[in-house]
Design a protein around this motif. Sequence first.
Motif, PDB file in Angstrom:
ATOM      1  N   ALA A  67      37.678  72.637  79.323  1.00  0.00           N
ATOM      2  CA  ALA A  67      36.278  72.229  79.311  1.00  0.00           C
ATOM      3  C   ALA A  67      35.440  72.981  78.276  1.00  0.00           C
ATOM      4  O   ALA A  67      34.482  72.439  77.745  1.00  0.00           O
ATOM      5  CB  ALA A  67      35.665  72.435  80.692  1.00  0.00           C
ATOM      6  N   THR A  68      35.819  74.217  77.981  1.00  0.00           N
ATOM      7  CA  THR A  68      35.024  75.014  77.038  1.00  0.00           C
ATOM      8  C   THR A  68      35.735  75.238  75.705  1.00  0.00           C
ATOM      9  O   THR A  68      35.265  76.008  74.877  1.00  0.00           O
ATOM     10  CB  THR A  68      34.652  76.373  77.654  1.00  0.00           C
ATOM     11  OG1 THR A  68      35.854  77.064  78.018  1.00  0.00           O
ATOM     12  CG2 THR A  68      33.765  76.192  78.872  1.00  0.00           C
ATOM     13  N   GLY A  69      36.860  74.586  75.509  1.00  0.00           N
ATOM     14  CA  GLY A  69      37.592  74.722  74.252  1.00  0.00           C
ATOM     15  C   GLY A  69      39.018  75.175  74.471  1.00  0.00           C
ATOM     16  O   GLY A  69      39.531  75.116  75.585  1.00  0.00           O
ATOM     17  N   GLU A  70      39.650  75.629  73.410  1.00  0.00           N
ATOM     18  CA  GLU A  70      41.039  76.064  73.468  1.00  0.00           C
ATOM     19  C   GLU A  70      41.119  77.561  73.739  1.00  0.00           C
ATOM     20  O   GLU A  70      40.396  78.346  73.132  1.00  0.00           O
ATOM     21  CB  GLU A  70      41.749  75.747  72.158  1.00  0.00           C
ATOM     22  CG  GLU A  70      41.922  74.274  71.900  1.00  0.00           C
ATOM     23  CD  GLU A  70      42.670  73.968  70.612  1.00  0.00           C
ATOM     24  OE1 GLU A  70      43.080  74.898  69.901  1.00  0.00           O
ATOM     25  OE2 GLU A  70      42.848  72.774  70.334  1.00  0.00           O
ATOM     26  N   ARG A  98      27.422  70.382  85.987  1.00  0.00           N
ATOM     27  CA  ARG A  98      27.472  71.724  85.400  1.00  0.00           C
ATOM     28  C   ARG A  98      28.851  72.372  85.515  1.00  0.00           C
ATOM     29  O   ARG A  98      29.312  73.021  84.609  1.00  0.00           O
ATOM     30  CB  ARG A  98      26.441  72.622  86.061  1.00  0.00           C
ATOM     31  CG  ARG A  98      25.033  72.167  85.804  1.00  0.00           C
ATOM     32  CD  ARG A  98      24.056  73.241  86.220  1.00  0.00           C
ATOM     33  NE  ARG A  98      22.682  72.778  86.116  1.00  0.00           N
ATOM     34  CZ  ARG A  98      21.982  72.772  85.005  1.00  0.00           C
ATOM     35  NH1 ARG A  98      22.526  73.185  83.901  1.00  0.00           N
ATOM     36  NH2 ARG A  98      20.736  72.335  84.990  1.00  0.00           N
ATOM     37  N   HIS A  99      29.491  72.270  86.660  1.00  0.00           N
ATOM     38  CA  HIS A  99      30.819  72.847  86.859  1.00  0.00           C
ATOM     39  C   HIS A  99      31.412  72.279  88.138  1.00  0.00           C
ATOM     40  O   HIS A  99      30.713  71.629  88.917  1.00  0.00           O
ATOM     41  CB  HIS A  99      30.766  74.378  86.936  1.00  0.00           C
ATOM     42  CG  HIS A  99      29.924  74.901  88.062  1.00  0.00           C
ATOM     43  ND1 HIS A  99      30.377  75.018  89.342  1.00  0.00           N
ATOM     44  CD2 HIS A  99      28.630  75.305  88.089  1.00  0.00           C
ATOM     45  CE1 HIS A  99      29.414  75.474  90.121  1.00  0.00           C
ATOM     46  NE2 HIS A  99      28.337  75.659  89.377  1.00  0.00           N
ATOM     47  N   VAL A 141      39.438  79.636  84.932  1.00  0.00           N
ATOM     48  CA  VAL A 141      39.162  80.526  83.804  1.00  0.00           C
ATOM     49  C   VAL A 141      39.010  81.937  84.348  1.00  0.00           C
ATOM     50  O   VAL A 141      38.291  82.160  85.326  1.00  0.00           O
ATOM     51  CB  VAL A 141      37.882  80.097  83.053  1.00  0.00           C
ATOM     52  CG1 VAL A 141      37.544  81.107  81.958  1.00  0.00           C
ATOM     53  CG2 VAL A 141      38.051  78.716  82.464  1.00  0.00           C
ATOM     54  N   LYS A 193      43.564  80.532  82.860  1.00  0.00           N
ATOM     55  CA  LYS A 193      43.183  80.354  81.472  1.00  0.00           C
ATOM     56  C   LYS A 193      42.242  81.470  81.035  1.00  0.00           C
ATOM     57  O   LYS A 193      41.258  81.760  81.715  1.00  0.00           O
ATOM     58  CB  LYS A 193      42.476  78.994  81.328  1.00  0.00           C
ATOM     59  CG  LYS A 193      42.132  78.575  79.924  1.00  0.00           C
ATOM     60  CD  LYS A 193      41.544  77.160  79.980  1.00  0.00           C
ATOM     61  CE  LYS A 193      41.234  76.620  78.624  1.00  0.00           C
ATOM     62  NZ  LYS A 193      42.422  76.288  77.875  1.00  0.00           N
ATOM     63  N   GLU A 238      38.571  86.270  83.253  1.00  0.00           N
ATOM     64  CA  GLU A 238      37.946  87.101  82.224  1.00  0.00           C
ATOM     65  C   GLU A 238      38.946  87.854  81.349  1.00  0.00           C
ATOM     66  O   GLU A 238      38.664  88.144  80.200  1.00  0.00           O
ATOM     67  CB  GLU A 238      36.981  88.103  82.883  1.00  0.00           C
ATOM     68  CG  GLU A 238      35.780  87.454  83.519  1.00  0.00           C
ATOM     69  CD  GLU A 238      34.864  86.790  82.498  1.00  0.00           C
ATOM     70  OE1 GLU A 238      34.661  87.335  81.398  1.00  0.00           O
ATOM     71  OE2 GLU A 238      34.345  85.702  82.801  1.00  0.00           O
ATOM     72  N   ARG A 274      39.282  83.204  78.958  1.00  0.00           N
ATOM     73  CA  ARG A 274      37.973  82.662  78.575  1.00  0.00           C
ATOM     74  C   ARG A 274      37.943  82.406  77.088  1.00  0.00           C
ATOM     75  O   ARG A 274      38.474  83.175  76.288  1.00  0.00           O
ATOM     76  CB  ARG A 274      36.875  83.651  78.976  1.00  0.00           C
ATOM     77  CG  ARG A 274      35.499  83.081  78.885  1.00  0.00           C
ATOM     78  CD  ARG A 274      34.510  83.934  79.630  1.00  0.00           C
ATOM     79  NE  ARG A 274      34.532  85.311  79.213  1.00  0.00           N
ATOM     80  CZ  ARG A 274      33.479  85.951  78.734  1.00  0.00           C
ATOM     81  NH1 ARG A 274      32.338  85.344  78.623  1.00  0.00           N
ATOM     82  NH2 ARG A 274      33.582  87.199  78.378  1.00  0.00           N
ATOM     83  N   VAL A 275      37.297  81.297  76.681  1.00  0.00           N
ATOM     84  CA  VAL A 275      37.164  80.947  75.262  1.00  0.00           C
ATOM     85  C   VAL A 275      36.223  81.928  74.608  1.00  0.00           C
ATOM     86  O   VAL A 275      35.184  82.254  75.143  1.00  0.00           O
ATOM     87  CB  VAL A 275      36.635  79.504  75.101  1.00  0.00           C
ATOM     88  CG1 VAL A 275      36.330  79.215  73.633  1.00  0.00           C
ATOM     89  CG2 VAL A 275      37.644  78.524  75.646  1.00  0.00           C
TER      90      VAL A 275
END
Length: 130
Positions: free
Chosen positions: A107-110, A4-5, A78, A127, A80, A129-130
């Motif tokens: 992991a969740t996109g660009e 999951r993470h 990641v 990073k 917020e 958040r996507v």
Amino acid sequence: MRARHIDHVNLRIPEDGVDDAREFYGDRLGFGIEDALYAADEKPFFDVRLSATAVIHLWPTDEFAPPTATNYDHVAVVVEEPIGEIEDELKAAGVAVEKRLDSPLGATGEAPAVYVRDPFGYRVELKARV
């Protein structure tokens, strides 16, 4: 198996680097420092709390060797805030941005990210958040 993470990352730091770690990760980046058990000599590391489900374990040791490009690149966190706010917070805290990428894949996109170095040479990707 369905992961999951990432739960935690273990990083060695110099034995005398505890105060520098608290200042960088806690004061400058604003993450929680959980060190009561470490301070009580009940465990050999302390935690940087990234979220309810993720920590960085920092292990002070006299065997510390700075990371090199051959054995470590970075850990990505990641956050917020939008990338502009992240950069503003880093500047206000006196943290130099090593580089910025507008669309690194994670992991969740660009999403945009900035890279900084902690006092021990580890690169940290912050990073949006996507």
